[in-house]
Scaffold this active site. Structure first.
Site, PDB file in Angstrom:
ATOM      1  N   SER A 186       0.799  -1.226   0.000  1.00  0.00           N
ATOM      2  CA  SER A 186       0.000   0.000   0.000  1.00  0.00           C
ATOM      3  C   SER A 186       0.832   1.277   0.000  1.00  0.00           C
ATOM      4  O   SER A 186       0.298   2.344  -0.260  1.00  0.00           O
ATOM      5  CB  SER A 186      -0.946   0.011   1.192  1.00  0.00           C
ATOM      6  N   HIS A 214      -5.486  -4.681  -0.030  1.00  0.00           N
ATOM      7  CA  HIS A 214      -5.639  -3.677  -1.082  1.00  0.00           C
ATOM      8  C   HIS A 214      -5.897  -4.278  -2.458  1.00  0.00           C
ATOM      9  O   HIS A 214      -5.794  -3.588  -3.464  1.00  0.00           O
ATOM     10  CB  HIS A 214      -4.405  -2.774  -1.123  1.00  0.00           C
ATOM     11  N   LYS A 245     -11.527  -1.412   3.401  1.00  0.00           N
ATOM     12  CA  LYS A 245     -11.143  -0.788   2.130  1.00  0.00           C
ATOM     13  C   LYS A 245     -12.294  -1.015   1.128  1.00  0.00           C
ATOM     14  O   LYS A 245     -13.302  -0.342   1.235  1.00  0.00           O
ATOM     15  CB  LYS A 245      -9.810  -1.347   1.656  1.00  0.00           C
TER      16      LYS A 245
HETATM   17  C1  LIG Z   1      -1.795  -4.701   4.007  1.00  0.00           C
HETATM   18  C2  LIG Z   1      -2.717  -4.403   5.139  1.00  0.00           C
HETATM   19  N1  LIG Z   1      -3.060  -5.370   5.988  1.00  0.00           N
HETATM   20  C3  LIG Z   1      -3.888  -5.135   7.024  1.00  0.00           C
HETATM   21  C4  LIG Z   1      -4.429  -3.886   7.243  1.00  0.00           C
HETATM   22  C5  LIG Z   1      -5.287  -3.672   8.453  1.00  0.00           C
HETATM   23  O1  LIG Z   1      -6.622  -3.562   8.140  1.00  0.00           O
HETATM   24  P1  LIG Z   1      -7.673  -2.882   9.126  1.00  0.00           P
HETATM   25  O2  LIG Z   1      -7.807  -1.470   8.732  1.00  0.00           O
HETATM   26  O3  LIG Z   1      -8.925  -3.676   8.918  1.00  0.00           O
HETATM   27  O4  LIG Z   1      -7.164  -3.054  10.536  1.00  0.00           O
HETATM   28  C6  LIG Z   1      -4.124  -2.848   6.346  1.00  0.00           C
HETATM   29  C7  LIG Z   1      -4.696  -1.503   6.442  1.00  0.00           C
HETATM   30  O5  LIG Z   1      -4.760  -0.805   7.343  1.00  0.00           O
HETATM   31  C8  LIG Z   1      -3.232  -3.108   5.290  1.00  0.00           C
HETATM   32  O6  LIG Z   1      -2.863  -2.113   4.462  1.00  0.00           O
END
Ligand SMILES: Cc1ncc(COP(=O)(O)O)c(C=O)c1O
Lengths: 404, 81
Positions: A186, A214, A245
């Site tokens: 990301s 993502h 997302k």
């Molecule tokens: C690659 C990745 N994994 C996990 C997460 C965690 O997701 P969440 O916002 O549901 O805690 C995110 C984003 O924040 C992310 O970019």
């Protein structure tokens, strides 16, 4: 007595320095109103949202809202309990069913966030004597999952098949191994060469986990993620994802075909020792996930928008983190902290919100303005965004500085 | 070179390009305190040492390795294992 907060003095001073230079705090934005997936009011100004990961624009989908409202009225505001005690309602099961259908997999476990899903699955799968082999640019939740568990942690160079192979070769052949990859990274918006990486992991007897936070919604025939688009679904043992997302609400999950997967519900501490998602949230998520199965038009639109933004910014002379648009994240490379903050603020004052990212969250010490697109962005909004980028660069002297 | 002195000398060579303030490096020089290295830099340094001696230094070992001397001891142990 020593003040435990003194260790943050250097950071506090750096931050104060930025703020006294008359810059708005990039990490203290308040959305006063949210008008749609692509528009909010910030500092009293209508602002185009270009940094929210709301890829498929599901936050205001009428069916999603209706499902949430009904569940809120019928099941109440919250569950007041863990998934393993009183916190599993029929809505949580329905949400897990939706995930199984979406991914075509036998098992799905819903967590309260994606962060907790990684924390729980990573720390529980790999125990003492096992090895976790992770990409150097892995998300914080993956690193934190490693630190919560007892496995030995080995890190390989970002997206490098050669480095992964070299590090796997050094490990004892009989030891348990978990290779952790992401579909889309990301920070830079680049995607992983999953075909090569997964093949190497399998050749060394490792299990494979892919975080598709993502990638869900718009990669692959069924929107399952980069792993689907890369054709490696049969060799991926666990997929982690989030509802925060493309799904447009909050929550996290892991899906798998492993026959022993369900036991994890009893041994995974970030699943057991926290409250489950509110009924309205799982109802929104289940409805959204089912709609995403058929969102082919939105997918095509999102890719079209990403290509246009990427191409438009390149044409204006911006340096981007990827040579071609690889995902719905377009990251603009900036020279230093001060220019990044000034550029970010100029954009905000023109009515465009993007994410500002800085080390250590970014790899290799880069400063970024990260843009993420939404299938609901209009052609006019995109046009306005490109004009505002051009003007903000002129106001901050970005290109003049780069030419020096 | 896989004797302790040889390992130590090579570690110093690997650290030198990251020693931006050109401080004098000794057995007791610490990575976080003296060299002011952030965690990413330390992890990259570990990767280069793994490649140098064809060893595995898991990241979970790092909290116990604060100084150059401690790292040299750890590499020595892994190389002779
Ligand atoms: C690659 C990745 N994994 C996990 C997460 C965690 O997701 P969440 O916002 O549901 O805690 C995110 C984003 O924040 C992310 O970019």
């Amino acid at each position: 007595m020593s003040d435990l907060l003194s260790k943050f003095d250097a950071l506090a001073a750096e931050r104060a320095g930025v703020l006294t230079a008359g810059v708005r705090d990039p990490f203290a934005i308040v959305m006063e109103q949210v008008k749609s997936p692509t528009e909010a009011v910030i500092d009293g100004r209508d602002t185009i949202l270009l940094g929210t990961y709301n890829y498929m624009g599901m936050t205001f989908d009428p069916d999603v809202i209706a499902a949430g409202q009904e569940a809120l009225a019928k099941f109440g505001a919250g569950t007041t309990g863990s998934r393993v005690l009183n916190g599993t309602y029929q809505g949580h099961k329905a949400c897990e069913e939706a995930l199984k259908d979406f991914y075509g997999m036998d098992h799905a476990i819903v967590f309260s966030t994606g962060y907790l899903a990684n924390l729980g699955i990573v720390s529980t799968l790999a125990g003492k004597g096992d090895y976790i082999i992770l990409d150097a640019d892995s998300h914080a939740s993956i690193y934190d999952g490693c630190y919560l568990g007892n496995a030995d942690i080995v890190r390989f160079k970002h997206n490098s098949a050669e480095d992964l192979e070299k590090r796997l070769r050094r490990l004892p052949p009989e030891a348990g191994k978990l290779v952790i990859l992401e579909g889309v990274y990301s920070m830079l918006g680049d995607i992983a060469p999953l075909k090569e990486l997964v093949a190497i992991a399998k050749a060394h007897g490792a299990m494979v986990l892919v975080d598709e936070a993502h990638g869900m919604g718009f990669f692959g025939e069924n929107g399952r993620g980069v792993y689907e688009a890369a054709g490696v679904a049969d060799d991926v043992d666990f997929v982690i994802g989030t509802f925060s997302k493309s799904v447009g609400t909050v929550g996290g999950f892991c899906v798998s075909n492993h026959p022993k997967f369900e036991i994890l519900r009893l041994v995974c501490r970030p699943y057991v020792f926290t409250a489950s998602l509110p009924p309205a949230v799982v109802a929104c998520a289940a409805t959204s996930i089912r709609k995403l199965m058929h969102a082919h038009d939105k997918r095509a639109r999102l890719w079209d928008m990403s290509r246009k933004l990427h191409g438009g910014l390149i044409a204006q002379g911006f340096r981007l983190a990827t040579a071609t648009p690889e995902s719905a994240i377009v990251s603009v490379l900036m020279p230093d902290q001060e220019t990044t903050v000034r550029m970010w603020q100029a954009l905000l004052e023109l009515g465009v919100y993007v994410n500002m990212s800085r080390p250590p969250a970014t790899p290799a010490g880069v400063f970024l303005l990260r843009c993420s697109l939404c299938a609901a962005h209009s052609a006019e909004q995109l046009e306005a965004v490109l004009q505002h980028f051009e003007r903000a660069a002129a106001e901050t002297g970005l290109f003049r500085q780069a030419a020096e | 070179m896989t004797d302790r002195a040889g390992i130590y000398a090579r570690i110093i060579e690997l650290i030198q390009p990251l020693n931006s303030k050109s401080i004098v490096l000794t057995e007791n020089t610490s990575f976080a305190g003296d060299l002011e290295m952030d965690s990413l830099t330390v992890m990259d340094l570990v990767a280069s040492m793994e490649d140098e001696w064809d060893i595995v230094m898991p990241l979970n070992m790092l909290p116990d390795l604060e100084t150059i001397g401690q790292v040299a001891d750890a590499v020595m142990r892994l190389v002779t294992k």
